[in-house]
Design a protein around this motif. Structure first.
Motif, PDB file in Angstrom:
ATOM      1  N   ASP A 145       0.872  -1.255   0.091  1.00  0.00           N
ATOM      2  CA  ASP A 145       0.065  -0.053   0.155  1.00  0.00           C
ATOM      3  C   ASP A 145       1.051   1.282  -0.050  1.00  0.00           C
ATOM      4  O   ASP A 145       2.041   1.101   0.099  1.00  0.00           O
ATOM      5  CB  ASP A 145      -0.892   0.008   1.194  1.00  0.00           C
ATOM      6  N   SER A 146       0.251   2.244  -0.173  1.00  0.00           N
ATOM      7  CA  SER A 146       1.036   3.753  -0.172  1.00  0.00           C
ATOM      8  C   SER A 146       0.271   4.631   0.442  1.00  0.00           C
ATOM      9  O   SER A 146      -1.164   4.534   0.542  1.00  0.00           O
ATOM     10  CB  SER A 146       1.370   3.941  -1.708  1.00  0.00           C
ATOM     11  N   SER A 147       0.863   5.787   0.945  1.00  0.00           N
ATOM     12  CA  SER A 147       0.137   6.967   1.452  1.00  0.00           C
ATOM     13  C   SER A 147       1.125   8.264   1.174  1.00  0.00           C
ATOM     14  O   SER A 147       2.123   8.263   1.185  1.00  0.00           O
ATOM     15  CB  SER A 147       0.397   6.525   3.156  1.00  0.00           C
ATOM     16  N   THR A 148       0.307   9.311   1.207  1.00  0.00           N
ATOM     17  CA  THR A 148       0.976  10.502   0.775  1.00  0.00           C
ATOM     18  C   THR A 148       1.506  11.139   1.898  1.00  0.00           C
ATOM     19  O   THR A 148       0.694  11.177   3.080  1.00  0.00           O
ATOM     20  CB  THR A 148      -0.229  11.138   0.014  1.00  0.00           C
ATOM     21  N   ILE A 149       2.620  11.924   2.081  1.00  0.00           N
ATOM     22  CA  ILE A 149       3.192  12.935   2.969  1.00  0.00           C
ATOM     23  C   ILE A 149       3.093  14.252   2.543  1.00  0.00           C
ATOM     24  O   ILE A 149       3.536  14.556   1.615  1.00  0.00           O
ATOM     25  CB  ILE A 149       4.259  12.111   3.262  1.00  0.00           C
ATOM     26  N   ASP A 150       2.588  15.083   3.285  1.00  0.00           N
ATOM     27  CA  ASP A 150       2.517  16.480   2.961  1.00  0.00           C
ATOM     28  C   ASP A 150       3.779  16.993   2.972  1.00  0.00           C
ATOM     29  O   ASP A 150       4.601  17.067   3.837  1.00  0.00           O
ATOM     30  CB  ASP A 150       1.399  17.285   3.710  1.00  0.00           C
ATOM     31  N   ALA A 151       4.387  17.696   1.839  1.00  0.00           N
ATOM     32  CA  ALA A 151       5.630  18.307   1.766  1.00  0.00           C
ATOM     33  C   ALA A 151       5.672  19.564   2.717  1.00  0.00           C
ATOM     34  O   ALA A 151       4.718  20.096   2.763  1.00  0.00           O
ATOM     35  CB  ALA A 151       6.065  18.343   0.324  1.00  0.00           C
ATOM     36  N   ASN A 152       6.907  19.817   2.771  1.00  0.00           N
ATOM     37  CA  ASN A 152       6.999  21.019   3.685  1.00  0.00           C
ATOM     38  C   ASN A 152       7.296  22.284   2.888  1.00  0.00           C
ATOM     39  O   ASN A 152       8.326  23.103   3.015  1.00  0.00           O
ATOM     40  CB  ASN A 152       8.441  20.943   4.905  1.00  0.00           C
ATOM     41  N   ALA A 153       6.347  22.372   1.953  1.00  0.00           N
ATOM     42  CA  ALA A 153       6.248  23.712   1.012  1.00  0.00           C
ATOM     43  C   ALA A 153       4.752  23.889   0.525  1.00  0.00           C
ATOM     44  O   ALA A 153       3.817  22.881   0.708  1.00  0.00           O
ATOM     45  CB  ALA A 153       7.171  23.155  -0.017  1.00  0.00           C
ATOM     46  N   ASP A 154       4.674  25.296   0.112  1.00  0.00           N
ATOM     47  CA  ASP A 154       3.414  25.562  -0.154  1.00  0.00           C
ATOM     48  C   ASP A 154       3.147  25.219  -1.761  1.00  0.00           C
ATOM     49  O   ASP A 154       3.763  25.655  -2.505  1.00  0.00           O
ATOM     50  CB  ASP A 154       3.367  27.056   0.186  1.00  0.00           C
ATOM     51  N   ILE A 155       1.955  24.705  -1.817  1.00  0.00           N
ATOM     52  CA  ILE A 155       1.558  24.208  -3.196  1.00  0.00           C
ATOM     53  C   ILE A 155       1.071  25.623  -3.922  1.00  0.00           C
ATOM     54  O   ILE A 155       1.294  25.638  -5.466  1.00  0.00           O
ATOM     55  CB  ILE A 155       0.426  23.384  -3.256  1.00  0.00           C
ATOM     56  N   ASN A 156       0.726  26.726  -3.327  1.00  0.00           N
ATOM     57  CA  ASN A 156       0.383  27.807  -4.024  1.00  0.00           C
ATOM     58  C   ASN A 156       1.625  28.669  -4.374  1.00  0.00           C
ATOM     59  O   ASN A 156       1.515  29.756  -5.206  1.00  0.00           O
ATOM     60  CB  ASN A 156      -0.418  28.858  -2.933  1.00  0.00           C
ATOM     61  N   LYS A 157       2.776  28.300  -3.881  1.00  0.00           N
ATOM     62  CA  LYS A 157       4.022  28.834  -4.572  1.00  0.00           C
ATOM     63  C   LYS A 157       4.444  28.310  -5.986  1.00  0.00           C
ATOM     64  O   LYS A 157       5.225  29.115  -6.291  1.00  0.00           O
ATOM     65  CB  LYS A 157       5.329  28.784  -3.583  1.00  0.00           C
ATOM     66  N   VAL A 158       3.685  27.262  -6.179  1.00  0.00           N
ATOM     67  CA  VAL A 158       4.105  26.916  -7.650  1.00  0.00           C
ATOM     68  C   VAL A 158       3.341  27.749  -8.677  1.00  0.00           C
ATOM     69  O   VAL A 158       2.132  28.245  -8.600  1.00  0.00           O
ATOM     70  CB  VAL A 158       3.445  25.393  -7.796  1.00  0.00           C
ATOM     71  N   ARG A 159       4.293  28.120  -9.576  1.00  0.00           N
ATOM     72  CA  ARG A 159       3.590  29.126 -10.575  1.00  0.00           C
ATOM     73  C   ARG A 159       2.553  28.689 -11.347  1.00  0.00           C
ATOM     74  O   ARG A 159       2.545  27.542 -11.771  1.00  0.00           O
ATOM     75  CB  ARG A 159       4.786  29.790 -11.432  1.00  0.00           C
ATOM     76  N   LYS A 201      -8.455  16.250  -4.355  1.00  0.00           N
ATOM     77  CA  LYS A 201      -7.827  17.336  -3.981  1.00  0.00           C
ATOM     78  C   LYS A 201      -6.402  17.162  -4.399  1.00  0.00           C
ATOM     79  O   LYS A 201      -5.799  16.142  -4.273  1.00  0.00           O
ATOM     80  CB  LYS A 201      -7.911  17.675  -2.494  1.00  0.00           C
ATOM     81  N   SER A 202      -5.768  18.356  -4.687  1.00  0.00           N
ATOM     82  CA  SER A 202      -4.365  18.110  -5.184  1.00  0.00           C
ATOM     83  C   SER A 202      -3.325  18.695  -4.093  1.00  0.00           C
ATOM     84  O   SER A 202      -3.834  19.746  -3.373  1.00  0.00           O
ATOM     85  CB  SER A 202      -4.212  19.012  -6.496  1.00  0.00           C
ATOM     86  N   LYS A 203      -2.487  18.221  -4.053  1.00  0.00           N
ATOM     87  CA  LYS A 203      -1.292  18.753  -2.778  1.00  0.00           C
ATOM     88  C   LYS A 203       0.056  18.257  -3.040  1.00  0.00           C
ATOM     89  O   LYS A 203       0.397  17.498  -4.163  1.00  0.00           O
ATOM     90  CB  LYS A 203      -1.665  17.617  -1.566  1.00  0.00           C
ATOM     91  N   LEU A 204       0.732  19.105  -2.914  1.00  0.00           N
ATOM     92  CA  LEU A 204       2.348  19.093  -2.958  1.00  0.00           C
ATOM     93  C   LEU A 204       2.938  18.053  -2.057  1.00  0.00           C
ATOM     94  O   LEU A 204       2.763  18.252  -0.695  1.00  0.00           O
ATOM     95  CB  LEU A 204       3.037  20.429  -2.845  1.00  0.00           C
ATOM     96  N   ALA A 205       3.340  16.843  -2.462  1.00  0.00           N
ATOM     97  CA  ALA A 205       3.631  15.850  -1.273  1.00  0.00           C
ATOM     98  C   ALA A 205       4.507  14.834  -1.888  1.00  0.00           C
ATOM     99  O   ALA A 205       5.064  14.747  -3.019  1.00  0.00           O
ATOM    100  CB  ALA A 205       2.159  15.059  -1.018  1.00  0.00           C
ATOM    101  N   TYR A 206       4.846  13.793  -1.121  1.00  0.00           N
ATOM    102  CA  TYR A 206       5.734  12.703  -1.370  1.00  0.00           C
ATOM    103  C   TYR A 206       4.794  11.274  -1.167  1.00  0.00           C
ATOM    104  O   TYR A 206       3.687  11.449  -0.257  1.00  0.00           O
ATOM    105  CB  TYR A 206       6.765  12.636  -0.296  1.00  0.00           C
ATOM    106  N   LYS A 207       5.127  10.226  -1.557  1.00  0.00           N
ATOM    107  CA  LYS A 207       4.659   9.032  -1.055  1.00  0.00           C
ATOM    108  C   LYS A 207       5.520   7.945  -0.518  1.00  0.00           C
ATOM    109  O   LYS A 207       6.755   7.694  -0.884  1.00  0.00           O
ATOM    110  CB  LYS A 207       4.020   8.415  -2.556  1.00  0.00           C
ATOM    111  N   ASP A 208       5.002   7.223   0.275  1.00  0.00           N
ATOM    112  CA  ASP A 208       5.726   5.922   0.877  1.00  0.00           C
ATOM    113  C   ASP A 208       5.029   4.770   0.683  1.00  0.00           C
ATOM    114  O   ASP A 208       3.728   4.660   0.758  1.00  0.00           O
ATOM    115  CB  ASP A 208       5.678   6.182   2.419  1.00  0.00           C
TER     116      ASP A 208
END
Length: 474
Positions: A145-159, A201-208
Motif C-alpha cells: 500500500d502507499s500513503s501520501t506525506i504533505d511536503a514542507n512547502a506551499d503548493i500555492n507557490k508553484v507558478r 484534492k491536489s497537494k504537494l507531497a511525497y509517497k511512501d
C-alpha cells in the motif's frame, strides 16, 4: 497529620545521584537500549570524517538522538536538544551525565547531510533482521500500500503557468532531460516534491510505498517517491525489495485497485505469485447488438474489421497499460446501415479497445475463492492501512519534517524501523517464551519416553528370568 510545605533549598553538592537508578527497570528505553546496537554506525561512517580538526560528537549518540526525535515525536531537532538536558531518561539513553554539555541541534542536520540515507537503510535492515530471527516474519503473504506525506512547502507557490506541466510529470525516475529542467521549477523550497491527487484534492507531497508482512505486520520494505508516481508502477520494485531483504518467496500479494493492471498481473503470473488485487471494470458505451466481440482483429494489418466490413485503425496507445484504441471515422459510420444500432458517441465514430494482456485479468479473478479474497482484504485493512495509521498517530508520519527526497527517505526509514521495534518488543518476548515452553515440554516428553523404555526393558528382562526358572524347575 498534615505534612509541612516543601521549601527547596538547593544544595551545593549532590552525592549519590545516579541516572541508572532514576530510570526504572520497566522503562521502554531501557529495553530498547538492550535490544539495539547503535555502535555499528561508527564503522559505517568512519570514511565521512577527517583526521584533523575538532572532535565530533559520537556518531552512536547522534543516531540515538535521531531515534528519539521520531520515537518521542518531537516537533523539531531544535526542540529535541532543548528538552534533552531536562529529561533524565534521554540523558541516560544517550550516555550523558547530569553536568555534561549536550550537543547543538546543528550537529544532527550536519550529520544527516554527511551520512546520507544509506546509513539509515542499514539501521532499518538491522532491526528487520532481528525481527526475522525472532520469527516475526513469514514472507509468504504480503500487503502492499502507499500513503501520501504533505511536503514542507506551499503548493500555492508553484507558478500557475507551470502547475499544469508539473502535474503531468508521472515518473521522476525516467531521467529524461526535459524532466530534469522542469524539476527545479516545481517549487523552489522543495524541488523534489510533486503534485498528487487524493480524494479529489491536489497537494504537494511525497509517497511512501510499503510492504507489510502478514504474520505480525512487520514493515519489510519502504520506498519513497514523489506523489505523482502511481502505485501500479511500484509493485515489481516493492516485491523485489521484499524478497531481497527477507530472503523468502512470496505466495500471495494483497493490494487495492491501484495495483490491478494487466502489466502487474502479467508480472505476478510470470513469477508464480497469486494476487489478491481487484481491478477496475470499465463499462464501455456500446450497443447491445454490436459488442466488441463482434469485431474481428486483423494481426497482419493491425486493425479491426467491423460487421459491415470496414477497418478500424489504431488511434491511440496507453503504454502503461499496453492497451490500444481503434477507431473508425464518423463519416464512414454514418453511411452504414447499422449506424444507429452500433455507434453510441455523438461526436466520433465507433471505437474498440484492445488489450493483449486481457487474459491475465481472467487469471487474476480466478486465483482465489470469494472467501479467501474477503479474508485477505480484511487483514490488509489492519495490517497495511493500520501500519500507516500508527505512524500518523504516534510518529508524525503525515508531515514532512525536512525537504528533499533523500531526507524523506530517512524519515520513512526511521518511522518504519521504530514501528518494527515496537512489534519486536511486543511479540519477541512472547515468542521466546513460547519457544522455551515448547522446548521444555518436548524435553519432558523425551524424558518420559526414555523412562518408559527403561521400565519396559527391565520388565522384559524380569519376565525372561521368570520363564527361565519355570523351565528349569520343570
Amino acid at each position: 497529620m498534615m505534612g509541612k510545605p516543601n521549601q527547596l533549598e538547593p544544595k551545593l553538592f549532590y552525592h549519590g545521584v545516579s541516572l541508572e537508578r532514576r530510570v526504572h527497570m520497566e522503562h521502554p528505553l531501557r529495553k530498547i537500549k538492550q535490544l539495539l546496537d547503535f555502535d555499528f554506525i561508527r564503522s559505517q561512517v568512519a570514511d565521512t570524517y577527517g583526521n584533523n580538526g575538532n572532535q565530533s560528537v559520537d556518531p552512536a549518540v547522534i543516531l540515538k538522538l535521531m531515534f528519539l526525535l521520531f520515537y518521542e515525536n518531537v516537533k523539531s531537532e531544535r526542540a529535541l536538544t532543548r528538552q534533552l538536558p531536562l529529561r533524565l531518561d534521554w540523558l541516560w539513553f544517550c550516555d550523558y551525565d547530569l553536568d555534561e554539555d549536550t550537543p547543538d541541534h546543528s550537529v544532527l542536520s550536519k550529520a544527516r547531510k554527511r551520512w546520507g540515507s544509506e546509513i539509515f537503510e542499514q539501521f532499518f535492515m538491522n532491526i528487520l533482521e532481528q525481527c526475522i530471527a525472532a520469527g516475526l516474519v513469514d514472507g509468504e503473504i504480503i500487503h502492499i500500500d502507499s500513503s501520501t506525506i504533505d511536503a514542507n512547502a506551499d503548493i500555492n507557490k508553484v507558478r500557475p503557468q507551470l502547475r499544469k506541466i508539473t502535474e503531468e510529470l508521472t515518473d521522476k525516475f525516467d531521467g529524461d532531460g526535459e524532466e530534469e529542467k522542469l524539476e527545479k521549477r516545481v517549487n523552489p523550497a522543495d524541488p523534489d516534491a510533486r503534485i498528487g491527487y487524493k480524494q479529489g484534492k491536489s497537494k504537494l507531497a511525497y509517497k511512501d510505498h510499503r510492504v507489510v508482512d502478514d504474520k505480525h505486520g512487520i514493515v519489510t520494505s519502504t520506498i519513497t517517491t514523489p506523489a505523482n508516481v502511481t502505485d501500479d508502477k511500484m509493485l515489481p520494485e516493492a516485491i523485489k525489495s521484499h524478497q531481497f531483504k527477507t530472503n523468502t518467496k512470496i505466495k500471495n500479494v494483497v493490494g487495492d485497485r491501484g495495483y490491478g493492471t494487466s502489466a502487474n498481473y502479467k508480472y505476478l503470473h510470470q513469477n508464480h505469485i497469486t494476487p489478491c488485487i481487484p481491478h477496475q471494470r470499465h463499462k464501455l458505451s456500446q450497443a447491445a447488438d454490436f459488442t466488441s466481440d463482434k469485431f474481428v482483429y486483423d494481426s497482419v494489418g493491425d486493425c479491426y474489421i467491423c460487421p459491415a466490413g470496414e477497418k478500424l485503425t489504431r488511434f491511440s496507445t496507453n503504454k502503461a497499460e499496453g492497451t490500444s484504441q481503434y477507431r473508425l471515422k464518423r463519416e464512414t459510420c454514418q453511411r452504414c446501415d447499422y449506424f444507429k444500432k452500433c455507434v453510441v458517441s455523438k461526436k466520433t465514430g465507433r471505437s474498440v479497445q484492445r488489450n493483449p494482456n486481457s487474459m491475465y485479468y481472467q487469471w487474476a479473478d480466478g486465483c482465489l475463492t470469494k472467501h479467501q479474497r474477503y479474508r485477505l482484504t480484511s487483514r490488509r485493512k489492519y495490517k497495511a492501512e493500520g501500519s500507516f495509521a500508527d505512524g500518523a498517530n504516534n510518529y508524525g508520519f503525515k508531515r514532512a519534517r525536512w525537504r528533499g527526497l533523500d531526507k524523506m527517505k530517512i524519515q520513512n526509514l526511521m518511522i518504519a524501523a521504530i514501528q518494527n521495534i515496537g512489534k519486536l518488543l511486543r511479540y519477541g518476548d512472547s515468542i521466546d517464551r513460547l519457544t522455551a515452553k515448547a522446548i521444555s515440554i518436548n524435553a519432558i516428553f523425551k524424558f518420559i519416553d526414555r523412562l518408559l523404555r527403561r521400565l519396559l526393558s527391565v520388565y522384559t528382562g524380569y519376565e525372561r528370568i521368570l520363564s527361565y526358572q519355570r523351565a528349569k524347575s520343570v
